[in-house]
Design an enzyme around this catalytic site. Structure first.
Site: not given
Length: 511
Positions: A390, A398, A407, A433
């Site tokens: 991840d 974010n 994204d 993620e």
């Protein structure tokens, strides 16, 4: 009485013939309209697929040029002193047809004699300081200036002879490009420039700087430039099959801000008047290009359905005599409709098993795949490995740049992973993620090497909006009779172990 009946039969025959004729004309017209509309959509889809395939090839070609140049740049950064033999040994495997790589160090005026002596000692032959007059194109003696950008090493595939020692600063086009790379500390791409062989080419320039501790207060630490050149036509056409080249008309234009610049490349296949058109934005280093695609006559001929249209008209005319042909056409249309339904069903299934954002497999399908692959691995005694990974500090991405940027990072990450893995490797998004890469038939050591490769691919190449992004990886290989949950848990634990040990690393799961 008989005469009247005979007249009535004739009238009914005429009426029936007229009705059959009208029905045949109506049905033929309806079928023809449906067919033409359907074929237009089919041709449009075929054109888009052709465009996507060509764009994908071109994108990989341009990105490969940037990646190879960055590899050579890092070679000079990590090497104290590179001889010509070392340069040729490292760069030769990277150079393809119509490509050239060169090393242009920065030399101060006072160091010219010492640099020439050192270059000759390192094996450089025919070394002579000179520059090219930008007006006449003639070779002239080196002009005096505070610093020089001297062409020292060059590797190319053509037969054009270049003597080492040329000062690039004398050529305005090259000077402006290298100055931009020096100011931005990034790889830059030129507009089409004239190469030494007289052909139009693209120059990729990567600045090489000393470590920050070595730079003085009045010096930015520039060591020199790694330059790769490639013929523009070769960059746009090499590796693409001739039939594919003949099907599309492709133009390449520069984008200056929000405006389209001049066309710098146009394929040999001429465009044919058509409503079919597509364009793609190609980002390469600091340069943006606009790719425009139009069909050629070869494409339209290959996708022409004039013959089928004629057949429909012929069969439609036969409706006036053979009603059975109407049934045949209806059955044909029904079969076609069922085929479309089946295609839509497949599309719905694909949507059900893929992640809508990244296009990779989703969590649900990941579990289905693992259950099936575990059974196959157990029955066939084949290895099965799993990489869980991840994105490190994804919440920070974010929070700082916004969810849209997050994204984009997820999508770019998946694109990189899929470009570096086998077709048999299955990439799945298992969480926000979090991702899993299933590697059938892969042993633990091979999977670990793959994970290290993916880690380096992600961390060494900055993302467009966020810069450097890193991932933590956990690698596990299935143990016979191990359950799905236990297998995934081991890979997951290894991933979290990588995070706890500092992130941006690969950890192997316990046996």
């Amino acid at each position: 009485m008989m005469s009247s009946r005979r007249y009535a039969l004739k009238a009914s025959d005429v009426t029936l013939c007229a009705l059959v004729c009208l029905a045949g004309v109506a049905v033929t017209a309806l079928v023809l309209i449906l067919f033409v509309g359907s074929e237009q959509r089919t041709v449009s889809v075929a054109f888009q697929l052709e465009v996507d395939e060509r764009f994908s090839r071109l994108q990989r070609r341009f990105n490969t040029q940037v990646l190879k140049l960055d590899v050579v740049r890092r070679f000079f950064i990590n090497a104290d002193d590179v001889t010509e033999k070392e340069f040729l040994g490292f760069v030769t495997p990277l150079v393809g047809e119509d490509e050239a790589y060169s090393w242009v160090p920065r030399i101060l005026e006072k160091d010219l004699q010492a640099f020439r002596t050192k270059a000759l000692l390192n094996g450089t032959s025919d070394f002579s300081y000179h520059e090219i007059n930008p007006v006449t194109g003639e070779i002239v003696p080196l002009a005096s200036r505070p610093e020089h950008w001297i062409l020292l090493y060059l590797l190319k595939r053509d037969d054009v002879k270049i003597i080492p020692g040329m000062d690039v600063l004398a050529r305005p086009g090259r000077q402006a490009l290298m100055s931009k790379a020096r100011e931005t500390h990034q790889i830059v791409v030129s507009e089409p420039l004239k190469m030494t062989n007289g052909q139009s080419g693209v120059f990729f320039v990567a600045p090489v700087f000393h470590e920050s501790s070595e730079a003085t207060l009045n010096d930015d630490g520039l060591q020199g430039f790694v330059v790769s050149t490639v013929r523009l036509a070769s960059l746009m056409e090499q590796g693409i099959p001739l039939p594919s080249l003949q099907r599309l008309n492709v133009t390449l234009s520069l984008i200056d801000g929000e405006h389209q610049g001049p066309t710098i490349y146009q394929s040999l296949a001429p465009a044919t008047p058509s409503t079919l058109y597509a364009q793609r934005l190609l980002k390469v280093a600091d340069q943006n290009y606009l790719l425009q695609f139009r069909p050629s006559s070869t494409f339209l001929v290959a996708n022409s359905h004039a013959l089928y249209t004629s057949l429909i008209v012929v069969f439609g005319a036969g409706l006036t005599l053979l009603m059975t042909l109407l049934v045949y056409l209806l059955i044909t249309q029904r079969t076609r409709a069922l085929s479309l339904v089946e295609e839509r069903t497949q599309d719905l299934r694909l949507l059900n098993i893929t992640d809508h954002l990244t296009g990779v497999y989703n969590r649900r399908y990941f579990e289905e795949l693992m259950e099936r692959l575990l059974i196959e691995a157990n029955a066939q005694y084949q290895p099965l490995s799993l990489i869980m990974f991840d994105i490190d500090h994804f919440k920070y991405i974010n929070d700082r740049w916004g969810h849209q940027c997050g994204d984009n990072v997820l999508k770019s990450l998946c694109t990189r992973i899929r470009s570096a893995t086998r077709k048999t490797d299955l990439l799945c998004r298992t969480g926000g993620e979090e991702f899993a890469l299933i590697c059938p038939g892969s042993e633990l050591d091979d999977t670990r090497l793959l994970a290290e490769k993916l880690r380096a691919l992600i961390s060494t190449l900055p993302f467009d909006e966020t810069g450097q992004v890193t991932c933590s990886f956990g690698v596990a290989t299935w143990v016979p009779s191990e359950s799905f949950d236990a297998f995934v848990r081991r890979a997951d634990s290894a991933m979290y172990s990588a995070k706890s040990k500092g992130r941006d690393q690969v950890q192997l799961a316990d046996s």
